[in-house]
Motif scaffolding. Sequence first.
Motif, PDB file in Angstrom:
ATOM      1  N   VAL A  27       0.857  -1.185   0.000  1.00  0.00           N
ATOM      2  CA  VAL A  27       0.000   0.000   0.000  1.00  0.00           C
ATOM      3  C   VAL A  27       0.894   1.236   0.000  1.00  0.00           C
ATOM      4  CG1 VAL A  27      -1.625   1.352   1.376  1.00  0.00           C
ATOM      5  CG2 VAL A  27      -1.944  -1.095   1.161  1.00  0.00           C
ATOM      6  N   GLY A  28       0.640   2.144  -0.908  1.00  0.00           N
ATOM      7  CA  GLY A  28       1.428   3.360  -1.005  1.00  0.00           C
ATOM      8  C   GLY A  28       2.713   3.204  -1.794  1.00  0.00           C
ATOM      9  N   VAL A  29       3.023   1.967  -2.204  1.00  0.00           N
ATOM     10  CA  VAL A  29       4.258   1.695  -2.933  1.00  0.00           C
ATOM     11  C   VAL A  29       3.962   1.454  -4.402  1.00  0.00           C
ATOM     12  CG1 VAL A  29       6.230   0.132  -3.161  1.00  0.00           C
ATOM     13  CG2 VAL A  29       5.314   0.669  -0.893  1.00  0.00           C
ATOM     14  N   ALA A  30       3.107   0.476  -4.657  1.00  0.00           N
ATOM     15  CA  ALA A  30       2.787   0.056  -6.021  1.00  0.00           C
ATOM     16  C   ALA A  30       1.383  -0.544  -6.011  1.00  0.00           C
ATOM     17  CB  ALA A  30       3.800  -0.978  -6.500  1.00  0.00           C
ATOM     18  N   PHE A  31       0.833  -0.727  -7.194  1.00  0.00           N
ATOM     19  CA  PHE A  31      -0.453  -1.420  -7.256  1.00  0.00           C
ATOM     20  C   PHE A  31      -0.319  -2.608  -8.190  1.00  0.00           C
ATOM     21  CE2 PHE A  31      -0.755   1.857 -10.483  1.00  0.00           C
ATOM     22  CZ  PHE A  31      -1.353   1.210 -11.551  1.00  0.00           C
ATOM     23  N   SER A  32      -1.167  -3.588  -7.938  1.00  0.00           N
ATOM     24  CA  SER A  32      -1.086  -4.852  -8.660  1.00  0.00           C
ATOM     25  C   SER A  32      -2.083  -4.892  -9.810  1.00  0.00           C
ATOM     26  CB  SER A  32      -1.392  -6.000  -7.696  1.00  0.00           C
ATOM     27  OG  SER A  32      -1.440  -7.215  -8.389  1.00  0.00           O
ATOM     28  N   VAL A  33      -1.649  -5.506 -10.903  1.00  0.00           N
ATOM     29  CA  VAL A  33      -2.533  -5.764 -12.031  1.00  0.00           C
ATOM     30  C   VAL A  33      -2.728  -7.272 -12.086  1.00  0.00           C
ATOM     31  CG1 VAL A  33      -2.808  -5.596 -14.525  1.00  0.00           C
ATOM     32  CG2 VAL A  33      -1.681  -3.744 -13.277  1.00  0.00           C
ATOM     33  N   ARG A  34      -3.951  -7.697 -11.801  1.00  0.00           N
ATOM     34  CA  ARG A  34      -4.322  -9.111 -11.791  1.00  0.00           C
ATOM     35  C   ARG A  34      -3.462  -9.947 -10.846  1.00  0.00           C
ATOM     36  NH1 ARG A  34      -7.096 -10.687 -17.274  1.00  0.00           N
ATOM     37  NH2 ARG A  34      -7.717  -8.607 -17.919  1.00  0.00           N
ATOM     38  N   GLY A  35      -2.927  -9.309  -9.812  1.00  0.00           N
ATOM     39  CA  GLY A  35      -2.152 -10.025  -8.815  1.00  0.00           C
ATOM     40  C   GLY A  35      -0.801 -10.536  -9.282  1.00  0.00           C
ATOM     41  N   LYS A  36      -0.361 -10.111 -10.462  1.00  0.00           N
ATOM     42  CA  LYS A  36       0.890 -10.636 -11.004  1.00  0.00           C
ATOM     43  C   LYS A  36       1.926  -9.554 -11.270  1.00  0.00           C
ATOM     44  CE  LYS A  36      -1.379 -14.553 -13.126  1.00  0.00           C
ATOM     45  NZ  LYS A  36      -1.597 -15.335 -14.307  1.00  0.00           N
ATOM     46  N   ILE A  37       1.507  -8.422 -11.776  1.00  0.00           N
ATOM     47  CA  ILE A  37       2.432  -7.361 -12.172  1.00  0.00           C
ATOM     48  C   ILE A  37       2.275  -6.206 -11.185  1.00  0.00           C
ATOM     49  CG2 ILE A  37       3.019  -5.704 -13.968  1.00  0.00           C
ATOM     50  CD1 ILE A  37       1.784  -7.651 -15.988  1.00  0.00           C
ATOM     51  N   TRP A  38       3.410  -5.724 -10.642  1.00  0.00           N
ATOM     52  CA  TRP A  38       3.383  -4.583  -9.740  1.00  0.00           C
ATOM     53  C   TRP A  38       3.835  -3.342 -10.498  1.00  0.00           C
ATOM     54  CZ3 TRP A  38       1.067  -4.673  -5.197  1.00  0.00           C
ATOM     55  CH2 TRP A  38       0.848  -5.910  -4.600  1.00  0.00           C
ATOM     56  N   ILE A  39       3.049  -2.278 -10.415  1.00  0.00           N
ATOM     57  CA  ILE A  39       3.333  -1.044 -11.149  1.00  0.00           C
ATOM     58  C   ILE A  39       3.532   0.102 -10.156  1.00  0.00           C
ATOM     59  CG2 ILE A  39       2.413   0.657 -12.761  1.00  0.00           C
ATOM     60  CD1 ILE A  39       0.911  -1.629 -14.111  1.00  0.00           C
ATOM     61  N   ILE A  40       4.619   0.831 -10.364  1.00  0.00           N
ATOM     62  CA  ILE A  40       4.888   2.042  -9.589  1.00  0.00           C
ATOM     63  C   ILE A  40       4.626   3.223 -10.504  1.00  0.00           C
ATOM     64  CG2 ILE A  40       6.697   3.434  -8.530  1.00  0.00           C
ATOM     65  CD1 ILE A  40       8.089   0.870  -7.689  1.00  0.00           C
ATOM     66  N   LEU A  41       3.877   4.185 -10.011  1.00  0.00           N
ATOM     67  CA  LEU A  41       3.646   5.403 -10.790  1.00  0.00           C
ATOM     68  C   LEU A  41       4.824   6.348 -10.569  1.00  0.00           C
ATOM     69  CD1 LEU A  41      -0.139   5.983 -10.096  1.00  0.00           C
ATOM     70  CD2 LEU A  41       0.919   4.875 -12.061  1.00  0.00           C
ATOM     71  N   GLY A  42       5.391   6.861 -11.646  1.00  0.00           N
ATOM     72  CA  GLY A  42       6.534   7.754 -11.542  1.00  0.00           C
ATOM     73  C   GLY A  42       7.847   6.984 -11.582  1.00  0.00           C
ATOM     74  N   GLN A  48      10.119   3.907  -3.088  1.00  0.00           N
ATOM     75  CA  GLN A  48       9.204   2.886  -3.608  1.00  0.00           C
ATOM     76  C   GLN A  48       9.997   1.744  -4.247  1.00  0.00           C
ATOM     77  OE1 GLN A  48       7.371   6.017  -5.953  1.00  0.00           O
ATOM     78  NE2 GLN A  48       5.370   5.228  -5.325  1.00  0.00           N
ATOM     79  N   ASN A  49      11.038   2.075  -5.008  1.00  0.00           N
ATOM     80  CA  ASN A  49      11.846   1.048  -5.662  1.00  0.00           C
ATOM     81  C   ASN A  49      12.524   0.126  -4.655  1.00  0.00           C
ATOM     82  OD1 ASN A  49      11.312   1.847  -8.333  1.00  0.00           O
ATOM     83  ND2 ASN A  49      12.958   3.347  -8.305  1.00  0.00           N
TER      84      ASN A  49
END
Length: 88
Positions: free
Chosen positions: A22-37, A79-80
């Motif tokens: 939470v606050g770091v990245a969000f998940s796409v379909r529970g497999k890929i983690w995406i960080i904005l920026g 975040q990284n």
Amino acid sequence: MLKLTIVRPGIIYGYGMKNPLVGVAFSVRGKIWIILGSGEKPLPLIYIDDVARALIQIMESERAIGRTYNLVHPRMPTQNEVLGLYRK
């Protein structure tokens, strides 16, 4: 007279969290983690046990009345860095 103290914890983390990122990245379909920026945003993290200890100390202290406390760990990882640790 009402005695108030303001406590503002950062992003609380600890065992049993449903989403440890939470606050770091969000998940796409529970497999890929995406960080904005760029992922270099420092995160104001605080461990749940540290929050509990701080709240107890604040409640027991008369000197805390009328003050504001920001509860975050002094070293704020990016975040990284957090996502890298999670992937390990």
